[in-house]
Design an enzyme around this catalytic site. Sequence first.
Site, PDB file in Angstrom:
ATOM      1  CB  CYS A  18      -0.945   0.000   1.200  1.00  0.00           C
ATOM      2  SG  CYS A  18      -0.114  -0.098   2.800  1.00  0.00           S
TER       3      CYS A  18
ATOM      4  CG  ASP B  49       4.259  -0.712   9.176  1.00  0.00           C
ATOM      5  OD1 ASP B  49       4.392  -1.926   9.416  1.00  0.00           O
ATOM      6  OD2 ASP B  49       3.278  -0.235   8.583  1.00  0.00           O
TER       7      ASP B  49
ATOM      8  CD  GLN C  56       3.368  -7.454   1.401  1.00  0.00           C
ATOM      9  OE1 GLN C  56       3.538  -7.890   0.266  1.00  0.00           O
ATOM     10  NE2 GLN C  56       2.195  -7.498   2.003  1.00  0.00           N
TER      11      GLN C  56
ATOM     12  N   GLY D 165     -13.053  -6.889   4.764  1.00  0.00           N
ATOM     13  CA  GLY D 165     -11.761  -7.290   4.206  1.00  0.00           C
ATOM     14  C   GLY D 165     -10.842  -7.772   5.302  1.00  0.00           C
ATOM     15  CG  LEU D 166     -11.623 -10.070   7.815  1.00  0.00           C
ATOM     16  CD1 LEU D 166     -12.594 -11.150   8.241  1.00  0.00           C
ATOM     17  CD2 LEU D 166     -11.117  -9.289   9.026  1.00  0.00           C
ATOM     18  N   GLY D 167      -7.637  -9.457   4.935  1.00  0.00           N
ATOM     19  CA  GLY D 167      -6.264  -9.801   4.587  1.00  0.00           C
ATOM     20  C   GLY D 167      -5.381  -9.458   5.774  1.00  0.00           C
TER      21      GLY D 167
END
EC number: 1.2.1.70
Length: 426
Positions: free
Chosen positions: A58, A118, A124, A193-195
């Site tokens: 994001c 973060d 990722q 949304g539950l990613g």
Amino acid sequence: MKKYHISRHHRFITIGLNFEKADAETRGRFALSQAAIDELLEQAREEGIDGLLVCSTCNRTELHGFAASPEHLIRLLCTHSHGTEEVFESIGYVYENTEAIAHLFRVGSGLDSQILGDFEIISQLKKSFIASKAAGIANPFLERLLNAVIQASKRVKNETRISSGATSVAFAAVQYLMARVPDIGNKRILLFGLGKIGRNTCENLVKHTGHSRITLINRTLQNAESIGGRFDLLVRPLDALQEEVGRSDVIIVATGSPTPTLTPEQFGGTAESEQAEVRKRWILDLSIPMNVDPAISDIDGVTRVHLDQLSQITDQTILERRKDIPKAEAIIEEVKAEFGAWLESRRFAPVIKALNQKLKHLRDEEIDFQSRKFSDFHHEQAEAVADRIIHKITRQFANHLKDDGSDTDESLEWIRKVFQLESDNS
């Protein structure tokens, strides 16, 4: 900053864009789905890219790999996204070799995150390497570099206060709601949304607000039921979305769709302008591309907030973390130096290997000559002594090449000439 030898044929290049110059809408145009990443990797491999890591979150989209020019990587990115080379030129960045390595260390250690500390980016990057390996475009350099970045990230997390407390978009969303939504404990909350971000947001909501009036909706009902069961929350199917939108005071959207999943039409006939008092509602969009239609902001009483706005919220905890940035940078430099030493040793390893083989060839010739000369010649003893001498000689040369004060190129050429080694074309 020390310059490392990377490759004789290609440069190690990073191209990308992030939250600093690209707003959420622009980042959305350059965002890559997993399917697009897989296609990009396949094309890169076919076009001769030697090692490539693709990361799209994001906050950023970046390509890290070996190519003849940055333009090659930029073209690949634009081919598989909705971005253009003209737009990239105005908001993107390019790093090469040492600077590219340094950038990846900062990203992986949470120093280049939209919210300082973060560390979501590390998972990722790991996922990106797995995809590259599956596509046959991961090389030993990328694997060693990523392992070094992971090592630095762990040390920064464990040895500094950069990540003290919760620090993420999910946490910032909950902090925003707690600070700005009156009587948050009695509001109806819908999490759509539950990613990974959605799951983290759910956990932060329960942990920091003690809230139990939370409804979960996800495209895959089984995932929602698993999380709902864990926190004892209400779970509804996707076809109940419009009903829950009408009931909810707070709506958090983290669906990760390429197009908006929450639109004005889903609010149906709930316009509040005809009522005596406008009902206040808050909608948080934690997605890239944006999954909440901006037109929703025009609905009376609705406050729409995107993650770029959330990241601007600075509290005392973040200010305290910033004090540890120099300590984190020192850790990064230490691990980066270790990676640089490996990189340099990888550079001269073929020459040391060739030297070792040449010395063993000389050993075999001499032992053969001496064994024919002396009838009581002890072959095994002679070989053992010779091997120890060869080991000591090659180690001395290797230590010399590792010395920062030496001219590695000149030394390598000298060794090749003196011992008549074949030219190293690696």
